[in-house]
Scaffold this motif. Structure first.
Motif, mmCIF file in Angstrom:
data_model
loop_
_atom_site.group_PDB
_atom_site.id
_atom_site.type_symbol
_atom_site.label_atom_id
_atom_site.label_comp_id
_atom_site.label_asym_id
_atom_site.label_seq_id
_atom_site.Cartn_x
_atom_site.Cartn_y
_atom_site.Cartn_z
ATOM 1 N N UNK A 132 11.814 3.757 3.711
ATOM 2 C CA UNK A 132 11.902 5.086 3.113
ATOM 3 C C UNK A 132 11.297 5.093 1.719
ATOM 4 N N UNK A 133 11.657 4.123 0.905
ATOM 5 C CA UNK A 133 11.165 4.070 -0.474
ATOM 6 C C UNK A 133 9.664 3.825 -0.523
ATOM 7 N N UNK A 134 9.186 2.840 0.229
ATOM 8 C CA UNK A 134 7.762 2.512 0.201
ATOM 9 C C UNK A 134 6.927 3.669 0.749
ATOM 10 N N UNK A 135 7.417 4.316 1.808
ATOM 11 C CA UNK A 135 6.678 5.440 2.365
ATOM 12 C C UNK A 135 6.556 6.591 1.392
ATOM 13 N N UNK A 136 7.619 6.895 0.660
ATOM 14 C CA UNK A 136 7.566 7.979 -0.318
ATOM 15 C C UNK A 136 6.684 7.631 -1.512
ATOM 16 N N UNK A 139 4.082 5.638 -1.376
ATOM 17 C CA UNK A 139 2.720 5.748 -0.862
ATOM 18 C C UNK A 139 2.295 7.210 -0.782
ATOM 19 N N UNK A 140 3.205 8.086 -0.338
ATOM 20 C CA UNK A 140 2.901 9.513 -0.263
ATOM 21 C C UNK A 140 2.611 10.096 -1.635
ATOM 22 N N UNK A 141 3.376 9.686 -2.648
ATOM 23 C CA UNK A 141 3.160 10.175 -4.011
ATOM 24 C C UNK A 141 1.788 9.752 -4.537
ATOM 25 N N UNK A 142 1.462 8.457 -4.400
ATOM 26 C CA UNK A 142 0.166 7.975 -4.885
ATOM 27 C C UNK A 142 -0.995 8.635 -4.133
ATOM 28 N N UNK A 143 -0.826 8.796 -2.808
ATOM 29 C CA UNK A 143 -1.891 9.437 -2.023
ATOM 30 C C UNK A 143 -2.081 10.883 -2.449
ATOM 31 N N UNK A 144 -0.983 11.605 -2.720
ATOM 32 C CA UNK A 144 -1.082 12.991 -3.165
ATOM 33 C C UNK A 144 -1.761 13.087 -4.527
ATOM 34 N N UNK A 145 -1.438 12.165 -5.420
ATOM 35 C CA UNK A 145 -2.102 12.166 -6.730
ATOM 36 C C UNK A 145 -3.586 11.869 -6.572
ATOM 37 N N UNK A 204 4.142 0.635 14.783
ATOM 38 C CA UNK A 204 4.619 0.794 13.417
ATOM 39 C C UNK A 204 3.555 1.394 12.513
ATOM 40 N N UNK A 205 3.998 1.879 11.349
ATOM 41 C CA UNK A 205 3.108 2.614 10.447
ATOM 42 C C UNK A 205 2.344 1.721 9.493
ATOM 43 N N UNK A 206 2.778 0.483 9.338
ATOM 44 C CA UNK A 206 2.268 -0.346 8.250
ATOM 45 C C UNK A 206 0.754 -0.498 8.270
ATOM 46 N N UNK A 207 0.194 -0.907 9.387
ATOM 47 C CA UNK A 207 -1.241 -1.175 9.451
ATOM 48 C C UNK A 207 -2.054 0.105 9.370
ATOM 49 N N UNK A 208 -1.570 1.163 10.011
ATOM 50 C CA UNK A 208 -2.335 2.412 10.039
ATOM 51 C C UNK A 208 -2.349 3.080 8.663
ATOM 52 N N UNK A 209 -1.192 3.196 8.041
ATOM 53 C CA UNK A 209 -1.128 3.860 6.742
ATOM 54 C C UNK A 209 -1.857 3.051 5.667
ATOM 55 N N UNK A 255 -9.893 6.549 -6.420
ATOM 56 C CA UNK A 255 -9.990 5.239 -5.764
ATOM 57 C C UNK A 255 -8.800 4.359 -6.146
ATOM 58 N N UNK A 256 -8.471 4.328 -7.436
ATOM 59 C CA UNK A 256 -7.359 3.492 -7.896
ATOM 60 C C UNK A 256 -6.041 3.973 -7.303
ATOM 61 N N UNK A 257 -5.831 5.289 -7.261
ATOM 62 C CA UNK A 257 -4.595 5.830 -6.687
ATOM 63 C C UNK A 257 -4.468 5.466 -5.208
ATOM 64 N N UNK A 258 -5.578 5.478 -4.478
ATOM 65 C CA UNK A 258 -5.535 5.101 -3.061
ATOM 66 C C UNK A 258 -5.178 3.629 -2.889
ATOM 67 N N UNK A 259 -5.649 2.786 -3.784
ATOM 68 C CA UNK A 259 -5.283 1.372 -3.721
ATOM 69 C C UNK A 259 -3.792 1.180 -4.008
ATOM 70 N N UNK A 260 -3.264 1.937 -4.965
ATOM 71 C CA UNK A 260 -1.822 1.891 -5.215
ATOM 72 C C UNK A 260 -1.048 2.349 -3.969
ATOM 73 N N UNK A 261 -1.539 3.412 -3.331
ATOM 74 C CA UNK A 261 -0.881 3.910 -2.119
ATOM 75 C C UNK A 261 -0.924 2.866 -1.012
ATOM 76 N N UNK A 262 -2.047 2.160 -0.878
ATOM 77 C CA UNK A 262 -2.160 1.116 0.140
ATOM 78 C C UNK A 262 -1.159 -0.009 -0.124
ATOM 79 N N UNK A 263 -1.013 -0.400 -1.397
ATOM 80 C CA UNK A 263 -0.062 -1.463 -1.737
ATOM 81 C C UNK A 263 1.372 -1.031 -1.421
ATOM 82 N N UNK A 264 1.715 0.210 -1.786
ATOM 83 C CA UNK A 264 3.061 0.709 -1.491
ATOM 84 C C UNK A 264 3.291 0.783 0.018
ATOM 85 N N UNK A 265 2.276 1.217 0.755
ATOM 86 C CA UNK A 265 2.409 1.321 2.205
ATOM 87 C C UNK A 265 2.648 -0.041 2.843
#
Length: 622
Positions: free
Chosen positions: A294-298, A300-306, A364-369, A546-556
């Motif tokens: 739950x925490x990691x998904x949210x 990742x969603x925040x970083x992706x939205x930014x 699972x969502x890990x690899x796809x997200x 680009x940097x925000x997407x990398x942060x989102x990938x790490x959180x995911x």
């Protein structure tokens, strides 16, 4: 008899999923998300027609705040209310609050279509009605995910979330085309089209949707609500005014008002977090953050939205203000064609969204997200290599890849978040998920515009001065226009508008040769002059994305293995309840290496009656 802690659904119980009903739930929630998304993006394209229709000049500094709040007010209301609305859904029924959202959104749309005033009065009425639309949208967004989770079995939720998420993204880009078509006829049609759709969906939802979730009697956390609303509002207001000129500065980040809003907003959110750990029935279920998925998904969603929230605005400026006029399109036709040329984003999402959602149900969502966010980062890197006056096939291919990436990420991530939440908290979880996303979107707009303006500020004055003096404009006049805030030129591009005729005026234009005057006010001059400074701003913006997407990938990636939280089912009252054996598909597999990666499971007191000895929480981890 002891009262139960949660009211169980009348029919069918958790874990029972009617094939017919689940498609009814999916189609209705999809209509709600689609309607709200089309409305939001159609407004972006229709803004020039709206401002002309109410006789308000968007480049007048005194009117700039109206333009900003028409865009931001809606997102602000959604971000502030969606968590509380999700909690209300848990308390009073998700379908009931969802239906209310349809009705409120439809009524606000009808009012917007028939605004009777002009000038600043009309602008204020539109802003207020858009905020009311945001109230309705908050009811829709907060409960749609929870309704789908209640209706679909765990192994199909990713597919359902994928369809729902696709509706939002497709609606966003279809709205660009539809907004261009409707605005060319009458700007009121942009809002009026929601009314028949909303009436139909409201009646259909009232007639067909069933409340299958668990109702949890509780009280509203007023202190938490007030501090959260005030804190988030202050931050977004600070961001809103931070991108406006202040004094002699091109942006307002040094304004005492902006600093007070940002610092005060952060402090209030800190107080909110403290309150949520102290009250018995908090608005934000802080215990949900103990579940890693739950925490990691949210996050990742925040970083992706930014990373992507301001992308549409930047692309609209790029296409509508520069590329299309340079290629011979009239300013009156650029809104429609800008939407058409952005359709590859939608096509990419349509290809990957349903597939990744369905596959994530199994793997699972890990690899796809994570893979989606890495691909998104790659596409932003490729956008850095695209010149301002690009060849469309390369732009289209990169846009298609970006759509693929977002489709790979969105549905699996959403399903992972909702699967991780206990059934009785799904409304709150859905609201919290939407809050993270809707906080990231306006934050992204502020950051994108701030970075773009910073990029423009260094080279825009010299570019404007050289362009004007080369076209016979006097040095004093050219110098004055060159030192206007770059915000004005940026929003002129956003609105697909050449401001030179208005800025120079008939006196200056009349002193020039007819050829020079025609050149300055034609389709080529303004986009050509701002293209160089605009590219510098694009570089900064795409690097940030680009940097925000990398942060989102790490959180995911940090979400761990596939995790599904299934509440234990009880028979009888809380005093004599005995947990049933979990379904065959709901097993706990935490042996070996997977045990080290398995997410934390909420404490036993989540069980009815709070008796840890009588609680089972079967989960699925892969």
């Amino acid at each position: 008899m002891t009262d139960t802690a949660a009211s169980l659904p009348s029919s069918p119980p958790e874990g029972t999923h009617s094939d017919r009903y689940k498609w009814i739930a999916l189609s209705n929630t999809t209509i709600g998300i689609l309607m709200a998304a089309i409305d939001g993006s159609a407004l972006i394209i229709a803004l020039p027609a709206i401002f002309r229709g109410i006789h308000l000049n968007p480049l007048d500094p005194s009117n700039f705040s109206y333009l900003l709040w028409v865009l931001m007010g809606y997102l602000l209301v959604v971000a502030v209310l969606v968590v509380t609305v999700g909690r209300l859904g848990d308390m009073f029924g998700r379908v009931r609050t969802y239906n209310m959202g349809f009705a409120v959104f439809t009524l606000a749309s009808a009012f917007l279509a028939f605004v009777p005033w002009h000038g600043s009065e009309a602008a204020m009425a539109i802003i207020i009605a858009r905020m009311v639309q945001g109230i309705g949208a908050a009811f829709l967004f907060a409960n749609s995910g929870a309704i789908l989770t209640d209706a679909f079995p765990a192994n199909e939720r990713g597919m359902a979330m994928g369809v729902n998420t696709i509706a939002g993204i497709v609606g966003s880009f279809l709205g660009l085309v539809l907004g261009g078509v409707l605005a060319s006829i009458d700007w009121r049609l942009v809002f009026l089209i929601n009314v028949p759709i909303g009436i139909f969906a409201t009646v259909w939802a009232y007639w067909k949707l069933e409340d299958r979730g668990i109702r949890t009697p509780a009280h509203i956390d007023w202190y938490g609500n007030l501090t959260f609303a005030a804190g988030l509002s202050a931050i977004l207001v600070g961001i809103t005014y931070g991108i406006r000129p202040y004094g002699q500065d091109t942006m307002g980040w040094t304004s005492p008002l902006v600093l007070a809003c940002l610092i005060g907003g952060v402090a209030l959110l800190g107080i909110f977090a403290l309150i949520e750990t102290k009250v018995a029935e908090p608005m934000f279920r802080m215990s949900l953050f103990r579940i890693r998925a739950f925490t990691a998904g949210n996050m990742a969603s925040l970083f992706a939205a930014i990373g992507r929230g301001g992308l549409m605005f930047i692309l609209v400026i790029w296409l509508q203000g520069i590329w299309l006029p340079l290629h011979g399109y009239s300013y009156s036709s650029t809104p429609l064609w800008a939407g058409i040329y952005m359709l590859p984003f939608t096509f990419g999402f349509l290809v990957s969204g349903p597939t990744s959602g369905k596959l994530s149900d199994r793997y699972g969502a890990r690899w796809f997200s994570t893979g989606g966010m890495l691909l998104a980062a790659l596409t932003f890197g490729l956008f850095l290599l695209v010149p301002v006056d690009f060849s469309y096939q390369w732009f289209g291919l990169i846009a298609f890849g970006n759509g693929l990436a977002m489709g790979m990420f969105a549905a699996p991530n959403m399903a992972s978040i909702m699967n991780a939440a206990p059934a009785k908290d799904r409304g709150a979880a859905s609201g919290m998920r939407t809050t993270f996303m809707n906080t990231g979107l306006p934050l992204s707009m502020g950051v994108f515009f701030s970075l773009m303006i910073a990029g423009l500020a260094g080279s825009m004055p010299s570019a404007i001065y050289r362009g004007l003096t080369a076209s016979q404009v006097g040095s004093a006049t050219a110098s004055g226009l060159a030192h206007l805030p770059p915000m004005g030129y940026l929003f002129a591009g956003f609105l697909g508008y050449n401001p030179m005729a208005k800025l120079l005026g008939p006196k200056v234009l009349g002193s020039l040769s007819p050829a020079a005057a025609a050149h300055l006010t034609g389709k080529q001059f303004f986009p050509h002059v701002i293209s160089g400074p605009f590219h510098q701003g694009l570089v900064v913006v795409f690097v940030f994305a680009l940097v925000m997407c990398l942060f989102a990938a790490a959180a995911s990636w940090m979400r761990g293995v596939h995790f599904i939280h299934e509440e234990a089912r009880y028979v009888g009252t809380a005093s004599d309840a005995q947990p049933e054996a979990p379904d065959a598909g709901a097993t706990t597999d935490v042996a070996g290496a997977q045990a080290a990666e398995s997410p934390e499971i909420p404490d036993a007191p989540d069980a009815p009656g709070g008796d840890p000895t009588r609680y089972t929480a079967p989960v699925t981890t892969r």
